[in-house]
Scaffold this motif. Structure first.
Motif, PDB file in Angstrom:
ATOM      1  N   LEU A 103       0.827  -1.200   0.000  1.00 14.29           N
ATOM      2  CA  LEU A 103       0.000   0.000   0.000  1.00 14.29           C
ATOM      3  C   LEU A 103       0.865   1.256   0.000  1.00 14.29           C
ATOM      4  CD1 LEU A 103      -2.944   0.998   0.093  1.00 14.29           C
ATOM      5  CD2 LEU A 103      -2.760   1.009   2.585  1.00 14.29           C
ATOM      6  N   GLU A 121      -3.110  -0.254  -5.201  1.00 16.13           N
ATOM      7  CA  GLU A 121      -4.488  -0.016  -4.787  1.00 16.13           C
ATOM      8  C   GLU A 121      -4.910  -1.078  -3.783  1.00 16.13           C
ATOM      9  OE1 GLU A 121      -6.660   2.419  -5.627  1.00 16.13           O
ATOM     10  OE2 GLU A 121      -5.075   3.430  -6.738  1.00 16.13           O
ATOM     11  N   ASN A 123      -7.714  -2.611  -3.317  1.00 12.01           N
ATOM     12  CA  ASN A 123      -8.459  -3.737  -3.902  1.00 12.01           C
ATOM     13  C   ASN A 123      -7.541  -4.709  -4.633  1.00 12.01           C
ATOM     14  OD1 ASN A 123     -11.232  -3.589  -3.178  1.00 12.01           O
ATOM     15  ND2 ASN A 123     -11.408  -1.741  -4.426  1.00 12.01           N
TER      16      ASN A 123
END
Length: 72
Positions: A2, A7, A9
Motif C-alpha cells: 500500500l 491499490e 483492492n
C-alpha cells in the motif's frame, strides 16, 4: 504494498481476502505500530538489575532483526 502505491483492492485480490475489511486490518499495521509493539517488550526501568542482565533494548542493536521487521 500500500505504501508503495498499490491499490487496496488489488492488494486484497493478491492476498486472497474475501473481505476488504480484512485487508484494511493488515494495512493499518505500519512501522510506527511495529516499533510501538517492540517498545512494550523493553525491560522496565522499575526492574532490578538482578532481574535482567541489561537495561537497554537488545533488539535495537540487532540489524538482522530490524531488517526483517522492516520487510513485514
Amino acid at each position: 504494498m500500500l505504501e508503495g502505491g498499490a491499490e487496496i483492492n488489488v492488494i486484497r485480490a493478491w492476498l486472497g481476502h474475501a473481505s476488504l475489511e480484512t485487508t484494511h486490518r493488515y494495512a493499518e499495521i505500519n512501522m510506527r505500530m511495529k516499533e510501538a509493539a517492540m517498545r512494550l517488550c523493553e525491560p522496565s526501568d522499575q526492574l532490578s538489575s538482578s532481574a535482567t542482565s541489561h537495561t537497554g533494548a537488545v533488539w535495537r542493536d540487532d540489524k538482522s532483526l530490524l531488517d526483517w521487521l522492516r520487510q513485514l
